[in-house]
Design a protein around this motif. Structure first.
Motif, PDB file in Angstrom:
ATOM      1  N   PRO A 252       8.735  -4.478  -9.543  1.00  0.00           N
ATOM      2  CA  PRO A 252       8.162  -3.165  -9.881  1.00  0.00           C
ATOM      3  C   PRO A 252       9.104  -1.996  -9.594  1.00  0.00           C
ATOM      4  N   GLU A 253       8.622  -0.810  -9.956  1.00  0.00           N
ATOM      5  CA  GLU A 253       9.305   0.452  -9.649  1.00  0.00           C
ATOM      6  C   GLU A 253       9.503   0.582  -8.140  1.00  0.00           C
ATOM      7  N   THR A 254      10.703   1.020  -7.730  1.00  0.00           N
ATOM      8  CA  THR A 254      11.070   1.181  -6.312  1.00  0.00           C
ATOM      9  C   THR A 254      10.538   0.028  -5.472  1.00  0.00           C
ATOM     10  N   ALA A 255      10.675  -1.195  -5.992  1.00  0.00           N
ATOM     11  CA  ALA A 255      10.253  -2.363  -5.221  1.00  0.00           C
ATOM     12  C   ALA A 255      10.954  -2.377  -3.869  1.00  0.00           C
TER      13      ALA A 255
ATOM     14  N   ALA B 180       0.835  -1.201   0.000  1.00  0.00           N
ATOM     15  CA  ALA B 180       0.000   0.000   0.000  1.00  0.00           C
ATOM     16  C   ALA B 180       0.871   1.253   0.000  1.00  0.00           C
ATOM     17  N   GLN B 181       0.424   2.289  -0.719  1.00  0.00           N
ATOM     18  CA  GLN B 181       1.241   3.493  -0.855  1.00  0.00           C
ATOM     19  C   GLN B 181       1.500   4.167   0.486  1.00  0.00           C
ATOM     20  N   ASP B 182       0.522   4.129   1.398  1.00  0.00           N
ATOM     21  CA  ASP B 182       0.719   4.782   2.692  1.00  0.00           C
ATOM     22  C   ASP B 182       1.623   3.976   3.614  1.00  0.00           C
ATOM     23  N   MET B 183       2.005   2.754   3.178  1.00  0.00           N
ATOM     24  CA  MET B 183       2.913   1.921   3.966  1.00  0.00           C
ATOM     25  C   MET B 183       4.275   1.753   3.298  1.00  0.00           C
ATOM     26  N   LYS B 184       4.354   2.038   2.019  1.00  0.00           N
ATOM     27  CA  LYS B 184       5.517   1.668   1.210  1.00  0.00           C
ATOM     28  C   LYS B 184       6.833   2.196   1.767  1.00  0.00           C
ATOM     29  N   PHE B 185       6.851   3.444   2.257  1.00  0.00           N
ATOM     30  CA  PHE B 185       8.108   4.048   2.698  1.00  0.00           C
ATOM     31  C   PHE B 185       8.214   4.168   4.216  1.00  0.00           C
TER      32      PHE B 185
ATOM     33  N   ALA C 269       0.036   2.403  -7.326  1.00  0.00           N
ATOM     34  CA  ALA C 269      -0.650   2.526  -6.037  1.00  0.00           C
ATOM     35  C   ALA C 269      -1.065   3.968  -5.771  1.00  0.00           C
ATOM     36  N   TRP C 270      -0.364   4.922  -6.382  1.00  0.00           N
ATOM     37  CA  TRP C 270      -0.716   6.337  -6.217  1.00  0.00           C
ATOM     38  C   TRP C 270      -2.162   6.596  -6.640  1.00  0.00           C
ATOM     39  N   PHE C 271      -2.661   5.840  -7.615  1.00  0.00           N
ATOM     40  CA  PHE C 271      -3.990   6.092  -8.164  1.00  0.00           C
ATOM     41  C   PHE C 271      -5.103   5.403  -7.391  1.00  0.00           C
ATOM     42  N   GLY C 272      -4.737   4.486  -6.477  1.00  0.00           N
ATOM     43  CA  GLY C 272      -5.761   3.774  -5.733  1.00  0.00           C
ATOM     44  C   GLY C 272      -6.619   2.897  -6.632  1.00  0.00           C
TER      45      GLY C 272
ATOM     46  N   THR D  92       0.905  -2.554  -7.382  1.00  0.00           N
ATOM     47  CA  THR D  92      -0.455  -2.964  -7.027  1.00  0.00           C
ATOM     48  C   THR D  92      -1.270  -3.405  -8.238  1.00  0.00           C
ATOM     49  N   GLY D  93      -0.700  -3.344  -9.422  1.00  0.00           N
ATOM     50  CA  GLY D  93      -1.398  -3.733 -10.631  1.00  0.00           C
ATOM     51  C   GLY D  93      -1.580  -2.537 -11.548  1.00  0.00           C
ATOM     52  N   ILE D  94      -1.668  -2.840 -12.834  1.00  0.00           N
ATOM     53  CA  ILE D  94      -1.958  -4.168 -13.344  1.00  0.00           C
ATOM     54  C   ILE D  94      -0.677  -4.752 -13.951  1.00  0.00           C
ATOM     55  N   THR D  95      -0.249  -5.858 -13.350  1.00  0.00           N
ATOM     56  CA  THR D  95       0.907  -6.596 -13.846  1.00  0.00           C
ATOM     57  C   THR D  95       0.444  -7.499 -14.978  1.00  0.00           C
TER      58      THR D  95
END
Length: 364
Positions: free
Chosen positions: A149-152, A117-122, A290-293, A322-325
């Motif tokens: 993914p990006e900044t995995a 989740a974006q609010d948990m990623k960092f 994930a930024w887009f929810g 978070t997709g779409i992979t």
């Protein structure tokens, strides 16, 4: 009251103006050509057959002209329907053309979707779980090419434990393949003595280590546009600037393929993808949508990627947090995908292709 000739002029001028507007907003300031009309035709519409020739803006123009012809059916039905038939049958015929050709055998691939989740990623408390999750996913993958993914890994390269990267690289090497990993890099100081940061993808495994550094940065997300630093300072936002990678970065030689990498919304700019794609056999996009929810944006982004495959005649691997992979073929068709907002590993094969489409020669 408009004459019949005036109506026809307007009917054909409006689609031209629309296509011109879309092209303009693709390069004015940093550019943001999201949601061009042409994407609506990807991949099954006959108008998608024009993408390898004209790119997305050309398809937008033809979609607009199709609407204009429909609007003229009531007044000039023979001319309008004849134009529509020629346009759409021509597109259908172009869809049968193989602009590129397969090279080598298909390569096995594994695309990882961490669903952080974006609010948990960092958050620091999430870091250990993220590292463990991706390590388990990599070690469980038997594919020759593994893409994260990006900044995995939400750490600068210099802060990642070397034995962690060695472990990932050793696993890929043991399979005779390679791994592509998204992470931020810190690389010395610039001419002004300030730290240089890059949004990067690095390769680990059998091939020599290579990297791609993001070129087209997101305003306010990755850099502060000229003249707006005062606003950022006024709001006390601790936002620094990422550095841009060089525009002529070559395709990466990994897993027996030549891979043209781009990061997140870089794949919205088709003409900027041409340089690396000419020498590449596969396209790879790593993203963090994930930024887009839970919105339409991830699905729109997938369709944008499908257009890039159509324009270049290349298969594409899309690894998204978070997709779409998804795995997309050279005709823009999704061959396999993961359910959004789930963690998983997409396994499949991709066929490398070579050759140059007319769009790759002329761009926009």
């Amino acid at each position: 009251r408009l004459s019949e000739t005036g109506v026809m002029r307007i009917a054909f001028a409006l689609p031209a103006a629309l296509a011109l507007l879309e092209w303009t907003r693709g390069w004015v300031f940093p550019g943001f050509p999201w949601q061009c009309l042409g994407y609506s035709q990807t991949p099954t519409s006959p108008l998608a057959g024009y993408a390898p020739l004209l790119g997305v803006y050309g398809v937008s123009l033809l979609a607009g002209l199709s609407a204009a012809a429909l609007a003229l059916v009531l007044t000039r039905w023979k001319t309008a329907l004849g134009f529509l038939a020629a346009l759409w049958l021509g597109g259908w015929g172009l869809q049968q053309v193989a602009w590129t050709k397969p090279v080598g055998k298909p390569v096995s691939v594994a695309l990882l979707q961490g669903n952080i989740a974006q609010d948990m990623k960092f958050r620091p408390e999430q870091l250990d779980a993220t590292l463990r999750q991706y390590a388990r996913a990599v070690l469980a993958s038997e594919a020759k090419l593994i893409v994260l993914p990006e900044t995995a890994l939400p750490l600068f390269r210099s802060d990642i434990p070397p034995d962690y990267l060695d472990m990932l690289g050793d696993h890929a090497r043991g399979r005779g393949g390679d791994l592509l990993l998204g992470m931020p890099e810190d690389d010395g100081l610039d001419a002004d003595g300030l730290p240089r940061y890059y949004n990067s993808v690095i390769s680990l495994g059998s091939s020599r280590e290579q990297q791609f550094r993001k070129v087209h940065l997101v305003p306010f997300g990755e850099f502060v546009p000229f003249g707006f630093r005062w606003a950022v300072n006024l709001m006390a936002i601790p936002l620094g600037d990422f550095s841009r990678g060089t525009a002529d970065q070559p395709a990466l030689s990994v897993a027996g393929e030549k891979v043209a990498v781009n990061i997140w919304f870089e794949d919205v700019f088709g003409e900027e993808r041409i340089h690396a794609a000419r020498d590449a056999t596969l396209l790879v996009n790593v993203s963090n949508d994930a930024w887009f929810g839970n919105s339409w944006a991830p699905w729109q982004h997938l369709q944008i990627g499908a257009m890039r495959s159509l324009e270049t005649g290349r298969w594409q691997l899309r690894a998204n947090n978070t997709g779409i992979t998804a795995i997309v073929d050279d005709k823009g068709r999704v061959q396999a995908q993961l359910t959004p907002f789930t963690s998983g590993r997409l396994r499949g094969i991709a066929q490398g292709r070579a050759g140059v489409t007319p769009y790759m020669r002329g761009g926009n």
